[in-house]
Write an enzyme that holds these catalytic residues in place. Structure first.
Site, PDB file in Angstrom:
ATOM      1  N   GLU A 186      -7.840   6.478  10.438  1.00  0.00           N
ATOM      2  CA  GLU A 186      -8.176   7.315  11.592  1.00  0.00           C
ATOM      3  C   GLU A 186      -7.248   8.523  11.686  1.00  0.00           C
ATOM      4  O   GLU A 186      -7.691   9.650  11.931  1.00  0.00           O
ATOM      5  CB  GLU A 186      -8.093   6.494  12.880  1.00  0.00           C
ATOM      6  CG  GLU A 186      -9.187   5.449  13.015  1.00  0.00           C
ATOM      7  CD  GLU A 186      -8.894   4.123  12.320  1.00  0.00           C
ATOM      8  OE1 GLU A 186      -9.648   3.174  12.558  1.00  0.00           O
ATOM      9  OE2 GLU A 186      -7.919   4.027  11.528  1.00  0.00           O
TER      10      GLU A 186
ATOM     11  N   LYS B 107     -11.528   4.256   1.650  1.00  0.00           N
ATOM     12  CA  LYS B 107     -10.663   3.553   0.703  1.00  0.00           C
ATOM     13  C   LYS B 107     -11.578   2.653  -0.120  1.00  0.00           C
ATOM     14  O   LYS B 107     -12.410   1.936   0.435  1.00  0.00           O
ATOM     15  CB  LYS B 107      -9.612   2.714   1.439  1.00  0.00           C
ATOM     16  CG  LYS B 107      -8.534   3.554   2.094  1.00  0.00           C
ATOM     17  CD  LYS B 107      -7.613   2.737   2.959  1.00  0.00           C
ATOM     18  CE  LYS B 107      -6.537   2.057   2.164  1.00  0.00           C
ATOM     19  NZ  LYS B 107      -5.522   1.410   3.044  1.00  0.00           N
TER      20      LYS B 107
ATOM     21  N   TYR C 257     -15.502  26.672  -1.078  1.00  0.00           N
ATOM     22  CA  TYR C 257     -15.286  25.231  -1.135  1.00  0.00           C
ATOM     23  C   TYR C 257     -14.220  24.831  -2.148  1.00  0.00           C
ATOM     24  O   TYR C 257     -13.574  23.800  -1.999  1.00  0.00           O
ATOM     25  CB  TYR C 257     -16.575  24.443  -1.336  1.00  0.00           C
ATOM     26  CG  TYR C 257     -17.517  24.967  -2.389  1.00  0.00           C
ATOM     27  CD1 TYR C 257     -18.648  25.679  -2.027  1.00  0.00           C
ATOM     28  CD2 TYR C 257     -17.291  24.728  -3.733  1.00  0.00           C
ATOM     29  CE1 TYR C 257     -19.530  26.150  -2.978  1.00  0.00           C
ATOM     30  CE2 TYR C 257     -18.169  25.196  -4.692  1.00  0.00           C
ATOM     31  CZ  TYR C 257     -19.282  25.906  -4.316  1.00  0.00           C
ATOM     32  OH  TYR C 257     -20.159  26.373  -5.254  1.00  0.00           O
TER      33      TYR C 257
ATOM     34  N   GLU D 254       0.827  -1.215   0.000  1.00  0.00           N
ATOM     35  CA  GLU D 254       0.000   0.000   0.000  1.00  0.00           C
ATOM     36  C   GLU D 254       0.859   1.262   0.000  1.00  0.00           C
ATOM     37  O   GLU D 254       0.366   2.339  -0.307  1.00  0.00           O
ATOM     38  CB  GLU D 254      -0.908   0.034   1.237  1.00  0.00           C
ATOM     39  CG  GLU D 254      -1.984  -1.016   1.250  1.00  0.00           C
ATOM     40  CD  GLU D 254      -2.843  -0.904   2.485  1.00  0.00           C
ATOM     41  OE1 GLU D 254      -4.044  -0.577   2.344  1.00  0.00           O
ATOM     42  OE2 GLU D 254      -2.326  -1.142   3.597  1.00  0.00           O
TER      43      GLU D 254
END
Length: 119
Positions: free
Chosen positions: A73, A98, A53, A21
């Site tokens: 997290e 993900k 934005y 990863e």
């Protein structure tokens, strides 16, 4: 409290605990809700009285491109703290997803909420 939301924002970052990863940046999907510090824009119709934005998306993509994370997290917390500071929002909810990372699981993710939502 008035809230701006951005859903389905795609950004690239190095994320994950496995070696495979961490070889190349992955695309994550981010949903954001940001409390607007004031309701003034509702009366003035002036962009200067709210959170732009487009600026949020630009900042999000830039900071994630420079950072590396092991856990979703931590990534969500980093986004929350960075955007709260950059845009003076009193409250934020960040969801990071993900896509297709687990076999037969379409999405995995985490949501954090920081600050005071108020009324």
């Amino acid at each position: 409290m008035d809230i701006i939301y951005l859903h389905g924002v795609k950004a690239r970052t190095l994320i994950g605990v496995y070696d495979w990863e961490r070889v190349a940046p992955q695309v994550v999907e981010v949903d954001l809700e940001l409390g607007i510090p004031s309701a003034r824009a509702c009366q003035t119709d002036d962009l200067a009285d709210t959170i732009n934005y487009a600026d949020v998306v630009d900042r999000l993509r830039a900071v994630l491109a420079e950072q590396h994370f092991l856990l979703l997290e931590r990534l969500a917390e980093y986004i929350a703290q960075d955007l709260m500071g950059a845009f003076s929002t009193p409250w934020i909810r960040v969801s990071v997803t993900k896509l297709g990372i687990l076999h037969e699981v379409g999405r995995v993710g985490v949501t954090v909420e920081r600050g005071h939502r108020g009324g």
